[in-house]
Every structure is written in structure tokens, then in C-alpha cells.
Design an enzyme around this catalytic site. Structure first.
Site, short mmCIF file in Angstrom:
data_model
loop_
_atom_site.label_atom_id
_atom_site.label_comp_id
_atom_site.label_asym_id
_atom_site.label_seq_id
_atom_site.Cartn_x
_atom_site.Cartn_y
_atom_site.Cartn_z
CD GLU A 144 34.06 11.58 56.87
OE1 GLU A 144 35.15 11.08 57.20
OE2 GLU A 144 33.61 11.51 55.72
CG ASP A 145 38.94 11.56 57.25
OD1 ASP A 145 37.83 11.91 56.83
OD2 ASP A 145 39.71 10.83 56.59
CG ASP B 230 37.49 18.16 49.26
OD1 ASP B 230 37.27 19.37 49.11
OD2 ASP B 230 38.19 17.51 48.47
CG PHE C 195 46.23 15.70 49.31
CD1 PHE C 195 44.97 15.20 48.99
CD2 PHE C 195 47.16 14.84 49.87
CE1 PHE C 195 44.66 13.86 49.20
CE2 PHE C 195 46.87 13.50 50.08
CZ PHE C 195 45.62 13.00 49.74
NE ARG D 51 44.52 4.64 55.88
CZ ARG D 51 43.50 5.25 55.28
NH1 ARG D 51 43.01 6.35 55.80
NH2 ARG D 51 42.98 4.77 54.18
#
Ligand code: IMP
Length: 175
Positions: A99-100, A103, A152, A165
Site C-alpha cells: 500500500e502507498d 490513513d 495530505f 503522482r
């Protein structure tokens, strides 16, 4: 760097990301020395991280990219999420979800549950970034690159409304 209405400033340097990726790969090499895990990167956000990570992993492993399909369920449970793109049987396999960023952990929780229901032998998670653990749904992320505050971030695969990206480093939104 400006993306739509938000201004971003440099946060994690490319060289620091690469160092961290090597460390994570080394740990996976050790932990899975006698196994052949299937790495399951979740598109789109993890495509760059996954590509860099697999290049640093030396043990035998497979890689299978998957996507999450979100849809509104017919029951009151609201939004359901399911994996799409699974090409091979995961039964009896050791899975490492790539996973990036984690959260709330909501996305991950659903994926882990779904993978466990397929009769996998083990399911672990490697995430490049994890936001303040307090927000998480009791989900264990075994391999974490960077713990960050609840802000963020963008770049190195992560997007803001589909944009941003394509950088080798990570930025964060200016307060
Ligand atoms: P969760 O279900 O709340 O853990 O959300 C995880 C997903 O939300 C990640 O896979 C990302 O796609 C997205 N996401 C969460 N935080 C950020 C961020 O700071 N920047 C970009 N995408 C994010």
C-alpha cells in the site's frame, strides 16, 4: 508546486525513500526466506513504491497488481469495497499487500478480510506511509516506511484528484 487549488512543499526526499525501500525489502527477505510470497500492490497509488520495492527484494516472489472496486451496497452497510484483478488462486499462499499510505485503515481492513476469506496462509501489509495510528481501525501494518502526521501528501504515486503522482519524492500540502 501547485496542484489545482493546493500548494505543496517538499517533504520526503527521493534518496530517503530509496533508503527506506531497501530497508523494508531487506526485512521481507529475512522474514520470507523460506517462502515464496505473493506481493499484492493496490493500484493506483502504490505502483511506483511497488516497482522500487520488488527490485530490492532478493527472495523468490510473485507480483500481482489489484484494484479496489468501490460500490454502494444494497444494504445499510453503505460503501463496500472489493478487490478486482486477482489473476491467480491465493489459496494457501503467503500474501504481502503493498500500500502507498494507510490513513483510517478502512480500505485495508476490507482487503485483509477478503484475502483471509480466500484461504490464504498469511496476510501481511507493507505500507510506505502511515498516518497517525490513532486514526486506524485496529489493523496491523507489519512493515511501515514512514510514520507521518495527519497531513495530505502527494507524489511518488500518491495523487490529488488524479494529479501529481509523477515525482520521485513526496510533498505535503502547505498549511
Ligand atoms: P484509508 O482507507 O483511510 O486508510 O485510505 C487509504 C487510501 O486513501 C490510500 O490508499 C490513498 O489512496 C488515499 N489517501 C489517504 N491519504 C492520502 C494522502 O495524504 N494523499 C493521497 N492519497 C491519500
Amino acid at each position: 508546486m501547485k496542484v489545482k487549488d493546493l500548494e505543496f512543499k517538499p517533504f520526503i526526499k527521493a534518496e530517503d525513500i530509496q533508503k527506506k525501500v531497501k530497508t523494508l525489502a531487506k526485512q521481507i527477505d529475512i522474514d520470507y526466506a523460506d517462502k515464496t510470497p505473493i506481493l499484492l500492490p493496490i493500484l493506483n497509488g502504490s505502483f511506483i513504491f511497488a516497482a522500487d520495492l520488488v527490485k530490492q527484494i532478493n527472495i523468490a516472489c510473485k507480483v500481482s497488481f489489484v484494484k479496489i472496486n468501490s460500490y454502494v451496497g444494497t444494504q445499510s452497510t453503505g460503501q463496500l469495497k472489493t478487490l478486482i484483478g486477482l489473476e491467480e488462486s491465493l489459496f494457501g499462499q503467503h500474501i504481502i499487500i503493498v500500500e502507498d499510505i494507510v490513513d483510517t485503515g478502512l480500505t485495508l481492513q476490507k482487503i485483509v478480510d477478503e484475502l483471509r476469506s480466500l484461504g490464504t496462509k498469511s496476510v501481511e501489509v507493507v505500507a510506505l506511509l502511515r498516518k497517525t495510528p490513532a486514526r486506524e481501525k485496529n489493523i496491523e501494518v507489519k512493515y511501515v516506511g514512514f510514520e507521518i502526521d495527519n497531513e495530505f501528501v502527494l507524489g511518488y504515486g500518491l495523487d490529488y484528484d488524479g494529479l501529481g503522482r509523477n515525482t520521485d519524492h513526496i510533498l505535503k500540502a502547505k498549511a
